[in-house]
Design an enzyme around this catalytic site. Structure first.
Site, PDB file in Angstrom:
ATOM      1  N   ASP A   1      -0.008   4.005   2.776  1.00  0.00           N
ATOM      2  CA  ASP A   1       1.130   3.984   3.711  1.00  0.00           C
ATOM      3  C   ASP A   1       2.405   3.445   3.066  1.00  0.00           C
ATOM      4  O   ASP A   1       3.509   3.916   3.334  1.00  0.00           O
ATOM      5  CB  ASP A   1       0.839   3.057   4.902  1.00  0.00           C
ATOM      6  CG  ASP A   1      -0.221   3.600   5.825  1.00  0.00           C
ATOM      7  OD1 ASP A   1      -0.592   4.774   5.689  1.00  0.00           O
ATOM      8  OD2 ASP A   1      -0.688   2.823   6.680  1.00  0.00           O
ATOM      9  N   HIS A   2       2.236   2.396   2.235  1.00  0.00           N
ATOM     10  CA  HIS A   2       3.445   1.712   1.763  1.00  0.00           C
ATOM     11  C   HIS A   2       4.152   2.448   0.624  1.00  0.00           C
ATOM     12  O   HIS A   2       5.270   2.089   0.271  1.00  0.00           O
ATOM     13  CB  HIS A   2       3.143   0.253   1.442  1.00  0.00           C
ATOM     14  CG  HIS A   2       2.753  -0.485   2.692  1.00  0.00           C
ATOM     15  ND1 HIS A   2       3.553  -0.466   3.819  1.00  0.00           N
ATOM     16  CD2 HIS A   2       1.648  -1.179   3.028  1.00  0.00           C
ATOM     17  CE1 HIS A   2       2.957  -1.149   4.784  1.00  0.00           C
ATOM     18  NE2 HIS A   2       1.796  -1.588   4.333  1.00  0.00           N
TER      19      HIS A   2
ATOM     20  N   ARG B   1      14.769   4.649   1.795  1.00  0.00           N
ATOM     21  CA  ARG B   1      15.980   5.254   1.251  1.00  0.00           C
ATOM     22  C   ARG B   1      16.190   6.683   1.726  1.00  0.00           C
ATOM     23  O   ARG B   1      17.183   7.312   1.357  1.00  0.00           O
ATOM     24  CB  ARG B   1      15.911   5.238  -0.286  1.00  0.00           C
ATOM     25  CG  ARG B   1      16.098   3.865  -0.890  1.00  0.00           C
ATOM     26  CD  ARG B   1      17.542   3.398  -0.816  1.00  0.00           C
ATOM     27  NE  ARG B   1      18.394   4.182  -1.678  1.00  0.00           N
ATOM     28  CZ  ARG B   1      18.718   3.820  -2.925  1.00  0.00           C
ATOM     29  NH1 ARG B   1      18.269   2.699  -3.419  1.00  0.00           N
ATOM     30  NH2 ARG B   1      19.482   4.574  -3.651  1.00  0.00           N
TER      31      ARG B   1
ATOM     32  N   HIS C   1      -2.198   5.747   7.877  1.00  0.00           N
ATOM     33  CA  HIS C   1      -2.020   5.423   9.288  1.00  0.00           C
ATOM     34  C   HIS C   1      -0.810   6.201   9.794  1.00  0.00           C
ATOM     35  O   HIS C   1       0.311   5.962   9.349  1.00  0.00           O
ATOM     36  CB  HIS C   1      -1.785   3.907   9.423  1.00  0.00           C
ATOM     37  CG  HIS C   1      -1.698   3.425  10.842  1.00  0.00           C
ATOM     38  ND1 HIS C   1      -1.651   2.082  11.147  1.00  0.00           N
ATOM     39  CD2 HIS C   1      -1.650   4.072  12.033  1.00  0.00           C
ATOM     40  CE1 HIS C   1      -1.584   1.935  12.465  1.00  0.00           C
ATOM     41  NE2 HIS C   1      -1.572   3.124  13.025  1.00  0.00           N
TER      42      HIS C   1
ATOM     43  N   ARG D   1       1.536   6.334  12.455  1.00  0.00           N
ATOM     44  CA  ARG D   1       1.954   5.496  13.581  1.00  0.00           C
ATOM     45  C   ARG D   1       2.825   6.305  14.537  1.00  0.00           C
ATOM     46  O   ARG D   1       3.536   7.217  14.131  1.00  0.00           O
ATOM     47  CB  ARG D   1       2.750   4.285  13.067  1.00  0.00           C
ATOM     48  CG  ARG D   1       1.948   3.348  12.191  1.00  0.00           C
ATOM     49  CD  ARG D   1       2.777   2.126  11.845  1.00  0.00           C
ATOM     50  NE  ARG D   1       3.041   1.344  13.029  1.00  0.00           N
ATOM     51  CZ  ARG D   1       2.390   0.225  13.349  1.00  0.00           C
ATOM     52  NH1 ARG D   1       1.474  -0.274  12.542  1.00  0.00           N
ATOM     53  NH2 ARG D   1       2.671  -0.414  14.447  1.00  0.00           N
TER      54      ARG D   1
ATOM     55  N   ARG E   1       6.938   5.104  11.071  1.00  0.00           N
ATOM     56  CA  ARG E   1       7.743   4.257  10.177  1.00  0.00           C
ATOM     57  C   ARG E   1       7.423   4.499   8.699  1.00  0.00           C
ATOM     58  O   ARG E   1       8.225   4.188   7.842  1.00  0.00           O
ATOM     59  CB  ARG E   1       7.581   2.779  10.516  1.00  0.00           C
ATOM     60  CG  ARG E   1       6.217   2.223  10.225  1.00  0.00           C
ATOM     61  CD  ARG E   1       6.165   0.735  10.430  1.00  0.00           C
ATOM     62  NE  ARG E   1       6.244   0.372  11.833  1.00  0.00           N
ATOM     63  CZ  ARG E   1       5.828  -0.796  12.308  1.00  0.00           C
ATOM     64  NH1 ARG E   1       5.343  -1.707  11.477  1.00  0.00           N
ATOM     65  NH2 ARG E   1       5.906  -1.074  13.587  1.00  0.00           N
TER      66      ARG E   1
ATOM     67  N   GLU F   1      -6.085   6.484  10.139  1.00  0.00           N
ATOM     68  CA  GLU F   1      -6.008   5.405  11.137  1.00  0.00           C
ATOM     69  C   GLU F   1      -5.018   5.828  12.213  1.00  0.00           C
ATOM     70  O   GLU F   1      -3.945   6.361  11.899  1.00  0.00           O
ATOM     71  CB  GLU F   1      -5.498   4.120  10.495  1.00  0.00           C
ATOM     72  CG  GLU F   1      -6.377   3.578   9.405  1.00  0.00           C
ATOM     73  CD  GLU F   1      -5.722   2.426   8.678  1.00  0.00           C
ATOM     74  OE1 GLU F   1      -6.376   1.865   7.789  1.00  0.00           O
ATOM     75  OE2 GLU F   1      -4.550   2.100   8.969  1.00  0.00           O
TER      76      GLU F   1
ATOM     77  N   THR G   1       2.496  -5.089  11.178  1.00  0.00           N
ATOM     78  CA  THR G   1       1.346  -4.309  10.730  1.00  0.00           C
ATOM     79  C   THR G   1       0.311  -4.410  11.834  1.00  0.00           C
ATOM     80  O   THR G   1       0.560  -5.074  12.836  1.00  0.00           O
ATOM     81  CB  THR G   1       0.798  -4.855   9.388  1.00  0.00           C
ATOM     82  OG1 THR G   1      -0.372  -4.118   9.012  1.00  0.00           O
ATOM     83  CG2 THR G   1       0.430  -6.331   9.468  1.00  0.00           C
ATOM     84  N   THR G   2      -0.843  -3.762  11.678  1.00  0.00           N
ATOM     85  CA  THR G   2      -1.872  -3.839  12.721  1.00  0.00           C
ATOM     86  C   THR G   2      -2.332  -5.298  12.827  1.00  0.00           C
ATOM     87  O   THR G   2      -2.895  -5.841  11.887  1.00  0.00           O
ATOM     88  CB  THR G   2      -3.060  -2.917  12.356  1.00  0.00           C
ATOM     89  OG1 THR G   2      -2.528  -1.665  11.939  1.00  0.00           O
ATOM     90  CG2 THR G   2      -3.974  -2.714  13.537  1.00  0.00           C
TER      91      THR G   2
ATOM     92  N   GLU H   1     -14.911  -1.070  11.532  1.00  0.00           N
ATOM     93  CA  GLU H   1     -14.187  -1.728  10.447  1.00  0.00           C
ATOM     94  C   GLU H   1     -13.801  -3.114  10.950  1.00  0.00           C
ATOM     95  O   GLU H   1     -13.065  -3.244  11.935  1.00  0.00           O
ATOM     96  CB  GLU H   1     -12.946  -0.922  10.033  1.00  0.00           C
ATOM     97  CG  GLU H   1     -12.210  -1.611   8.876  1.00  0.00           C
ATOM     98  CD  GLU H   1     -11.151  -0.741   8.213  1.00  0.00           C
ATOM     99  OE1 GLU H   1     -11.357   0.485   8.109  1.00  0.00           O
ATOM    100  OE2 GLU H   1     -10.119  -1.302   7.805  1.00  0.00           O
TER     101      GLU H   1
ATOM    102  N   HIS I   1      -7.960  -5.268   5.846  1.00  0.00           N
ATOM    103  CA  HIS I   1      -6.746  -6.005   6.183  1.00  0.00           C
ATOM    104  C   HIS I   1      -6.572  -7.282   5.359  1.00  0.00           C
ATOM    105  O   HIS I   1      -7.415  -8.163   5.379  1.00  0.00           O
ATOM    106  CB  HIS I   1      -6.628  -6.348   7.668  1.00  0.00           C
ATOM    107  CG  HIS I   1      -5.193  -6.316   8.106  1.00  0.00           C
ATOM    108  ND1 HIS I   1      -4.339  -7.361   7.928  1.00  0.00           N
ATOM    109  CD2 HIS I   1      -4.449  -5.315   8.629  1.00  0.00           C
ATOM    110  CE1 HIS I   1      -3.145  -7.017   8.343  1.00  0.00           C
ATOM    111  NE2 HIS I   1      -3.171  -5.779   8.767  1.00  0.00           N
ATOM    112  N   GLY I   2      -5.465  -7.288   4.627  1.00  0.00           N
ATOM    113  CA  GLY I   2      -5.073  -8.485   3.875  1.00  0.00           C
ATOM    114  C   GLY I   2      -5.893  -8.730   2.625  1.00  0.00           C
ATOM    115  O   GLY I   2      -5.815  -9.804   2.028  1.00  0.00           O
TER     116      GLY I   2
ATOM    117  N   HIS J   1      -1.732  -2.893   1.224  1.00  0.00           N
ATOM    118  CA  HIS J   1      -0.522  -3.618   0.841  1.00  0.00           C
ATOM    119  C   HIS J   1      -0.623  -4.270  -0.537  1.00  0.00           C
ATOM    120  O   HIS J   1       0.273  -4.131  -1.369  1.00  0.00           O
ATOM    121  CB  HIS J   1      -0.206  -4.655   1.931  1.00  0.00           C
ATOM    122  CG  HIS J   1       1.128  -5.292   1.784  1.00  0.00           C
ATOM    123  ND1 HIS J   1       1.294  -6.592   1.385  1.00  0.00           N
ATOM    124  CD2 HIS J   1       2.372  -4.796   1.971  1.00  0.00           C
ATOM    125  CE1 HIS J   1       2.577  -6.878   1.340  1.00  0.00           C
ATOM    126  NE2 HIS J   1       3.258  -5.810   1.690  1.00  0.00           N
TER     127      HIS J   1
END
Ligand code: PXP
Length: 250
Positions: free
Chosen positions: A10-11, A19, A44, A46, A50, A74, A104-105, A159, A200-201, A223
């Protein structure tokens, strides 16, 4: 058998959207990720779009098909997103809670709330009817009541949200009770033949106690991999994770 690595890209799209350019390309990212040995691409879509866009879902799907590896989508329960999912037919779908304001989620689906339970069950049924071969996971906290409720829906996998655990780990606080909670949740889920994933994380450091616990068949990591790729390159980060995973047979 070793744990599987799903890489959430995603990121890469977040950087592109920042940009409004055509780069960095999520298709190139998906190719590098799978060429470097990752087992799955996770994205994901969304409601607020985003990062990942509808066209990304289609183009990334082509890459995962080329490699013969799963796409894990997701998503929340909005009808428009369900329509995209059915049109794209990913191999896996992970149902997650979604609030427009969140960074984030922020936690798992609260199945203790009757409205949430009904909505998730309804979405689950629509997706299974629309994509007969799809496998569906639910993103949940390792809470005994929530896990019991999940067993009523009978998803293919759960999950487990590892965000609170990873925060404690990063702060140097005691996280042992979270590992105990993960054990309890996984025991219950396995008793119902529901597979156990985690996400996550997660970083290369905080994953070690999770790998040692041998509880999870799959990890979805985003991430930290994209951040670390700035210094090491995405391929190297992924190869390093896979080497680490291969030290912890299940
Ligand atoms: N799994 C799920 C269900 C998620 O919602 C996310 C975040 O999008 C991840 C895994 C990846 O989390 P992170 O980006 O913190 O590694």
């Amino acid at each position: 058998m070793f744990p599987r690595l799903g890489v959430n890209i995603d990121h890469v799209a977040t950087l592109r959207q920042a940009r409004g350019e055509e780069y960095p390309s999520v298709v190139d990212a998906a190719n590098v990720v799978l060429n470097s040995g990752a087992d799955q691409i996770t994205i994901h879509l969304r409601e607020d779009r985003r990062h990942i866009q509808d066209t990304d879902v289609e183009t990334i799907r082509l890459v995962t098909k080329k490699f013969g590896r799963p796409l894990n989508l997701e998503m929340g329960s909005a009808q428009q997103i369900i329509d995209v999912a059915i049109a794209t037919a990913p191999d896996w779908i992970c149902l997650v809670p979604e609030n427009r304001q969140e960074l984030t989620t922020e936690g798992g689906l609260n199945l203790n709330d009757g409205n949430v339970f009904d909505k998730v069950q309804d979405t689950f049924k629509k997706l299974k009817a629309g994509i007969p071969q799809v496998k569906i996971s639910l993103f949940l906290e390792a809470d005994a009541n929530v896990i019991s409720k999940a067993c009523q829906i009978a998803p293919d996998a759960v999950e487990i949200h590892t965000g609170t655990y990873t925060r404690l780990f990063q702060n140097g606080d005691n996280y042992g009770h979270h590992i105990d909670r993960f054990h309890d949740a996984v025991k219950k889920l396995r008793g119902h033949s529901i597979a156990c994933h985690a996400g996550h994380g997660i970083t290369a450091e905080n994953i070690i106690p999770l790998l040692e616990s041998k509880l999870f068949e799959e990890y979805n990591i985003g991430h930290w991999i994209i951040c670390q790729a700035l210094y090491e390159g995405m391929g190297n980060v992924i190869k390093r994770f896979k080497e680490q995973f291969n030290k912890y047979p299940l």
